[in-house]
Design an enzyme around this catalytic site. Structure first.
Site, PDB file in Angstrom:
ATOM      1  N   ASP A 107       0.862  -1.215   0.279  1.00 44.86           N
ATOM      2  CA  ASP A 107       0.122   0.152   0.302  1.00 44.86           C
ATOM      3  C   ASP A 107       0.713   0.807  -0.414  1.00 44.86           C
ATOM      4  O   ASP A 107       2.119   1.373   0.386  1.00 44.86           O
ATOM      5  CB  ASP A 107      -1.273   0.026   1.294  1.00 44.86           C
ATOM      6  N   GLY A 108      -0.020   2.692  -0.403  1.00 51.34           N
ATOM      7  CA  GLY A 108       0.794   3.678  -0.160  1.00 51.34           C
ATOM      8  C   GLY A 108       1.545   4.137  -1.709  1.00 51.34           C
ATOM      9  O   GLY A 108       2.381   5.011  -2.229  1.00 51.34           O
ATOM     10  N   ARG A 168      -0.063   7.605  -3.103  1.00 51.54           N
ATOM     11  CA  ARG A 168       0.646   8.517  -1.937  1.00 51.54           C
ATOM     12  C   ARG A 168       2.151   9.419  -2.067  1.00 51.54           C
ATOM     13  O   ARG A 168       2.343  10.002  -2.117  1.00 51.54           O
ATOM     14  CB  ARG A 168       0.618   8.191  -0.283  1.00 51.54           C
ATOM     15  N   THR A 211     -11.093  -6.447  -5.012  1.00 50.91           N
ATOM     16  CA  THR A 211     -12.661  -6.086  -5.830  1.00 50.91           C
ATOM     17  C   THR A 211     -12.606  -5.116  -5.811  1.00 50.91           C
ATOM     18  O   THR A 211     -13.249  -4.437  -6.577  1.00 50.91           O
ATOM     19  CB  THR A 211     -13.324  -7.487  -4.656  1.00 50.91           C
ATOM     20  N   GLU A 212     -12.568  -4.345  -4.083  1.00 51.84           N
ATOM     21  CA  GLU A 212     -13.144  -3.111  -4.243  1.00 51.84           C
ATOM     22  C   GLU A 212     -12.466  -1.721  -5.078  1.00 51.84           C
ATOM     23  O   GLU A 212     -12.600  -0.693  -5.278  1.00 51.84           O
ATOM     24  CB  GLU A 212     -12.931  -2.663  -3.102  1.00 51.84           C
ATOM     25  N   ASN A 213     -10.746  -2.981  -5.331  1.00 56.71           N
ATOM     26  CA  ASN A 213     -10.012  -1.417  -6.444  1.00 56.71           C
ATOM     27  C   ASN A 213     -10.726  -1.368  -7.605  1.00 56.71           C
ATOM     28  O   ASN A 213     -10.439  -0.344  -8.697  1.00 56.71           O
ATOM     29  CB  ASN A 213      -8.174  -1.384  -6.487  1.00 56.71           C
ATOM     30  N   ARG A 238     -11.966   2.645  -8.602  1.00 57.86           N
ATOM     31  CA  ARG A 238     -11.368   3.673  -8.511  1.00 57.86           C
ATOM     32  C   ARG A 238     -11.403   4.220  -9.931  1.00 57.86           C
ATOM     33  O   ARG A 238     -11.432   3.345 -10.992  1.00 57.86           O
ATOM     34  CB  ARG A 238      -9.490   2.662  -8.109  1.00 57.86           C
ATOM     35  N   SER A 246      -8.011  -4.571   5.108  1.00 58.67           N
ATOM     36  CA  SER A 246      -8.713  -4.356   3.733  1.00 58.67           C
ATOM     37  C   SER A 246      -9.085  -5.596   2.510  1.00 58.67           C
ATOM     38  O   SER A 246      -8.785  -5.562   1.818  1.00 58.67           O
ATOM     39  CB  SER A 246      -7.536  -3.502   2.833  1.00 58.67           C
ATOM     40  N   GLU A 290       1.761 -13.592  12.436  1.00 66.69           N
ATOM     41  CA  GLU A 290       2.196 -12.927  13.001  1.00 66.69           C
ATOM     42  C   GLU A 290       1.361 -11.123  11.724  1.00 66.69           C
ATOM     43  O   GLU A 290       2.330 -11.366  10.554  1.00 66.69           O
ATOM     44  CB  GLU A 290       3.364 -12.488  13.732  1.00 66.69           C
TER      45      GLU A 290
HETATM   46  C1  IPE Z   1      -5.185  -2.714  -0.419  1.00 70.19           C
HETATM   47  O1  IPE Z   1      -5.197  -1.368  -0.520  1.00 70.19           O
HETATM   48  C2  IPE Z   1      -5.546  -3.456  -1.684  1.00 70.19           C
HETATM   49  C3  IPE Z   1      -3.920  -3.558  -2.297  1.00 70.19           C
HETATM   50  C4  IPE Z   1      -2.882  -3.395  -1.497  1.00 70.19           C
HETATM   51  C5  IPE Z   1      -4.437  -4.438  -3.936  1.00 70.19           C
HETATM   52  P1  IPE Z   1      -6.498  -1.103  -0.652  1.00 70.19           P
HETATM   53  O2  IPE Z   1      -5.313   1.324  -0.801  1.00 70.19           O
HETATM   54  O3  IPE Z   1      -7.343  -0.571  -1.359  1.00 70.19           O
HETATM   55  O4  IPE Z   1      -7.229  -0.238   0.629  1.00 70.19           O
HETATM   56  P2  IPE Z   1      -8.191   0.507   1.418  1.00 70.19           P
HETATM   57  O5  IPE Z   1      -8.996   0.573   0.651  1.00 70.19           O
HETATM   58  O6  IPE Z   1      -7.206   2.362   1.476  1.00 70.19           O
HETATM   59  O7  IPE Z   1      -8.236   0.086   2.600  1.00 70.19           O
HETATM   60  C1  IPE Z   2      -1.533   0.258  -3.412  1.00 70.10           C
HETATM   61  O1  IPE Z   2      -1.151   1.901  -3.234  1.00 70.10           O
HETATM   62  C2  IPE Z   2      -1.523  -0.209  -5.052  1.00 70.10           C
HETATM   63  C3  IPE Z   2      -2.897  -0.577  -5.030  1.00 70.10           C
HETATM   64  C4  IPE Z   2      -4.093  -0.684  -4.221  1.00 70.10           C
HETATM   65  C5  IPE Z   2      -2.974  -0.933  -6.634  1.00 70.10           C
HETATM   66  P1  IPE Z   2      -2.115   2.429  -3.491  1.00 70.10           P
HETATM   67  O2  IPE Z   2      -2.970   3.189  -4.703  1.00 70.10           O
HETATM   68  O3  IPE Z   2      -3.349   1.729  -2.376  1.00 70.10           O
HETATM   69  O4  IPE Z   2      -1.450   3.898  -2.727  1.00 70.10           O
HETATM   70  P2  IPE Z   2      -2.261   5.181  -2.017  1.00 70.10           P
HETATM   71  O5  IPE Z   2      -3.280   4.026  -1.035  1.00 70.10           O
HETATM   72  O6  IPE Z   2      -2.934   5.585  -2.251  1.00 70.10           O
HETATM   73  O7  IPE Z   2      -1.084   6.087  -1.417  1.00 70.10           O
HETATM   74 MG    MG Z   3      -4.264   2.755  -0.674  1.00 70.92          MG
END
Ligand code: IPE
Ligand code: IPE
Ligand code: MG
Length: 248
Positions: free
Chosen positions: A22-23, A26, A68-70, A73, A198, A209
């Protein structure tokens, strides 16, 4: 081997590491770039993590790449992610072969665009005989989807026969999950300072852990992985027992 890596106890390695990467967004935003730039740089962190896990002798690595939630976007970002996946798979298959790593995927792969699904299936077939490590990508994956599908498969399998209620136990249910052939993760890592699951591997993480890193995924490197493993090796996994019971 650097001094940090040499502190790892080889006989107490996690057999399965799962990572919520994640991230990316950002990370890109912090240098004034668009989110897609973040995803592109995330691929490099995937490569480094995969190679390091293989080098250390971790048998299973599972990466949450798209939930699935992605799908909710902006379509431009979804499309870019799907294209990036094709590129990354095509570019990295040779390295996976060279390193004897088997590629695997879990999730609702039918939802993926056909070009993504085809390159994924091709790489999975090509690397099927590799034995050093299994790299599983969770794509269009969510745990509630997986459990829902498992319930449907169970009902389907027994629709013409009496249902064996008495044989339903942990193991029975695990067999119907996408992860049937893998051990449960010993260690779950989530980057970017978020403290949530998530919808990832809810059943399988029952006794994992958990390790949370404040690093954003594109900046997560080999050293961060080693630190997570060292932290894991300091934990006492009691599985409900008392500390005294674990002493020989
Ligand atoms: C979780 O990241 C899914 C993946 C890393 C693929 P998200 O960025 O989608 O999670 P939430 O929605 O902030 O919890
Ligand atoms: C994780 O990074 C990658 C996926 C979920 C595909 P994010 O795209 O969620 O990045 P942030 O959380 O918005 O920074
Ligand atoms: Mg994210």
């Amino acid at each position: 081997m650097d001094s940090l890596t040499s502190q790892i106890q080889p006989d107490r390695l996690p057999q399965h590491i799962a990572i919520i990467m994640d991230g990316n967004g950002r990370w890109a935003k912090s240098s004034g770039k668009n989110r897609i730039f973040g995803h592109k740089n995330g691929v490099e962190a995937v490569r480094k993590t995969t190679e390091m896990c293989a080098k250390l002798g971790i048998p299973y690595l599972t990466l949450y790449a798209f939930s699935t939630e992605n799908w909710n976007r902006p379509s431009l970002e979804v499309r870019a992610l799907m294209q990036l996946l094709v590129q990354a798979i095509q570019k990295e298959t040779a390295t996976l072969q060279k390193n004897n790593i088997r590629l695997n995927a879990i999730g609702d792969l039918n939802q993926l665009p056909s070009s993504t699904r085809k390159s994924l299936e091709k790489a999975i077939a090509e690397t099927a005989g590799n034995t050093r490590m299994t790299l599983t990508l969770a794509l269009s994956y969510s745990s509630r989807w997986e459990i829902t599908e498992a319930v449907k498969s169970i009902l389907n399998e027994y629709k013409n026969n009496p249902f064996p209620i008495d044989s339903v136990n942990d193991q029975f249910i695990s067999q119907f999950l996408e992860t049937a052939s893998m051990p449960d993760p010993d260690l779950l890592i989530r980057t970017s300072g978020e403290f949530r699951i998530s919808n990832f591997l809810l059943w399988q993480l029952a006794y994992s852990e958990l390790y949370f890193s404040s690093k954003l995924w594109p900046e997560f490197g080999e050293e961060d992985l080693v630190e997570a493993i060292l932290d894991y090796q300091k934990r006492e996994r009691r599985f409900g027992k008392t500390s005294e019971q674990l002493k020989p």
